[in-house]
Design a protein around this motif. Sequence first.
Motif, PDB file in Angstrom:
ATOM      1  N   TRP A 140     146.993 -14.125  61.630  1.00 30.40           N
ATOM      2  CA  TRP A 140     146.617 -14.746  60.357  1.00 30.40           C
ATOM      3  C   TRP A 140     146.979 -13.867  59.172  1.00 30.40           C
ATOM      4  O   TRP A 140     147.292 -14.363  58.089  1.00 30.40           O
ATOM      5  CB  TRP A 140     145.126 -15.066  60.353  1.00 30.40           C
ATOM      6  N   ALA A 141     146.934 -12.553  59.336  1.00 29.80           N
ATOM      7  CA  ALA A 141     147.329 -11.661  58.243  1.00 29.80           C
ATOM      8  C   ALA A 141     148.800 -11.873  57.898  1.00 29.80           C
ATOM      9  O   ALA A 141     149.176 -11.898  56.718  1.00 29.80           O
ATOM     10  CB  ALA A 141     147.071 -10.209  58.628  1.00 29.80           C
ATOM     11  N   GLU A 146     153.036 -13.843  54.251  1.00 35.29           N
ATOM     12  CA  GLU A 146     154.175 -14.707  53.932  1.00 35.29           C
ATOM     13  C   GLU A 146     153.893 -15.506  52.669  1.00 35.29           C
ATOM     14  O   GLU A 146     154.786 -15.713  51.841  1.00 35.29           O
ATOM     15  CB  GLU A 146     154.476 -15.646  55.106  1.00 35.29           C
ATOM     16  N   LYS A 147     152.669 -15.940  52.505  1.00 32.69           N
ATOM     17  CA  LYS A 147     152.294 -16.633  51.271  1.00 32.69           C
ATOM     18  C   LYS A 147     152.452 -15.700  50.061  1.00 32.69           C
ATOM     19  O   LYS A 147     152.902 -16.113  48.990  1.00 32.69           O
ATOM     20  CB  LYS A 147     150.849 -17.137  51.356  1.00 32.69           C
ATOM     21  N   ALA A 148     152.064 -14.436  50.266  1.00 33.28           N
ATOM     22  CA  ALA A 148     152.201 -13.448  49.190  1.00 33.28           C
ATOM     23  C   ALA A 148     153.657 -13.269  48.793  1.00 33.28           C
ATOM     24  O   ALA A 148     153.987 -13.188  47.604  1.00 33.28           O
ATOM     25  CB  ALA A 148     151.601 -12.118  49.629  1.00 33.28           C
ATOM     26  N   LYS A 149     154.524 -13.218  49.789  1.00 30.12           N
ATOM     27  CA  LYS A 149     155.957 -13.049  49.512  1.00 30.12           C
ATOM     28  C   LYS A 149     156.503 -14.220  48.704  1.00 30.12           C
ATOM     29  O   LYS A 149     157.453 -14.056  47.929  1.00 30.12           O
ATOM     30  CB  LYS A 149     156.733 -12.914  50.821  1.00 30.12           C
ATOM     31  N   ARG A 150     155.897 -15.389  48.898  1.00 31.43           N
ATOM     32  CA  ARG A 150     156.355 -16.576  48.167  1.00 31.43           C
ATOM     33  C   ARG A 150     155.660 -16.714  46.816  1.00 31.43           C
ATOM     34  O   ARG A 150     155.810 -17.722  46.135  1.00 31.43           O
ATOM     35  CB  ARG A 150     156.127 -17.838  49.013  1.00 31.43           C
ATOM     36  N   GLY A 151     154.886 -15.681  46.459  1.00 27.64           N
ATOM     37  CA  GLY A 151     154.308 -15.642  45.118  1.00 27.64           C
ATOM     38  C   GLY A 151     152.911 -16.197  44.980  1.00 27.64           C
ATOM     39  O   GLY A 151     152.476 -16.499  43.860  1.00 27.64           O
ATOM     40  N   HIS A 152     152.173 -16.328  46.098  1.00 31.07           N
ATOM     41  CA  HIS A 152     150.795 -16.821  45.992  1.00 31.07           C
ATOM     42  C   HIS A 152     150.001 -15.902  45.065  1.00 31.07           C
ATOM     43  O   HIS A 152     149.986 -14.682  45.253  1.00 31.07           O
ATOM     44  CB  HIS A 152     150.141 -16.849  47.379  1.00 31.07           C
ATOM     45  N   PRO A 153     149.324 -16.441  44.051  1.00 27.89           N
ATOM     46  CA  PRO A 153     148.688 -15.592  43.036  1.00 27.89           C
ATOM     47  C   PRO A 153     147.566 -14.708  43.546  1.00 27.89           C
ATOM     48  O   PRO A 153     147.330 -13.632  42.998  1.00 27.89           O
ATOM     49  CB  PRO A 153     148.152 -16.608  42.015  1.00 27.89           C
ATOM     50  N   ILE A 154     146.865 -15.142  44.595  1.00 26.21           N
ATOM     51  CA  ILE A 154     145.740 -14.358  45.114  1.00 26.21           C
ATOM     52  C   ILE A 154     146.167 -13.446  46.257  1.00 26.21           C
ATOM     53  O   ILE A 154     145.909 -12.244  46.241  1.00 26.21           O
ATOM     54  CB  ILE A 154     144.590 -15.295  45.545  1.00 26.21           C
TER      55      ILE A 154
END
Length: 219
Positions: A140-141, A146-154
């Motif tokens: 899950w981490a 991967e979401k962070a790499k795509r620019g997820h704000p949180i």
Amino acid sequence: MITHVEIFDQHAKNYDQWYERPFGSSTFSLEVACLKRVISPFSSSLEVGVGSGRFAQALGIPYGMDSSIELLKLARQRGVFGVLGRVEALPFRSSSFDLVLMVVSVCFFEEPLRAFKEAHRVLKNDRYLALGLVLSDSPWANFYKEKAKRGHPIYSHARFYSFAEISSILAQAGFRIEKVCTTLFEEPQDKEPVKNQEIREGFWREGGFFCVGAKKINR
């Protein structure tokens, strides 16, 4: 550079509404059930990084602290007495609480060791710190990274720790882990309701949410 506090202020309502969606709602109830497995009976309690107050409300924790004023406004609407502050310098007297809770917040702390030391300070002797975590050992981490790499704000501001790292930091801060439980044994996703409601005792790296109960060691 925008700080994670500013991010949470800007996205407070969206962050809170995530728990109303099919995945968020089902995950929340499962995580609360997991946390209850590691929480001992208490009379005075505090959630550090209380956010919008959902976990505090569900677990009967009346006091919360957060660095986001917008999230604290939502927590207060849920009956949680929220205090603005920093996890590295809790605005509470020493030996004030039976329980300190931190849920999905350690990954946003700038200095986890100082935060745990502060939790140690405000806890009464032989009382407990309870953690709810996503750990770097878990698939899950990677999903959230991967979401962070795509620019997820949180998630762009999150740093995930391994179970070994958390155990070491807790020991340095004066805590002894006494109970661990794991849940969320599914392929990572965030759209559909969680089907697997299993909660296992111990640390299972294939899980997605980890609950740790750690006792304050008197020094």
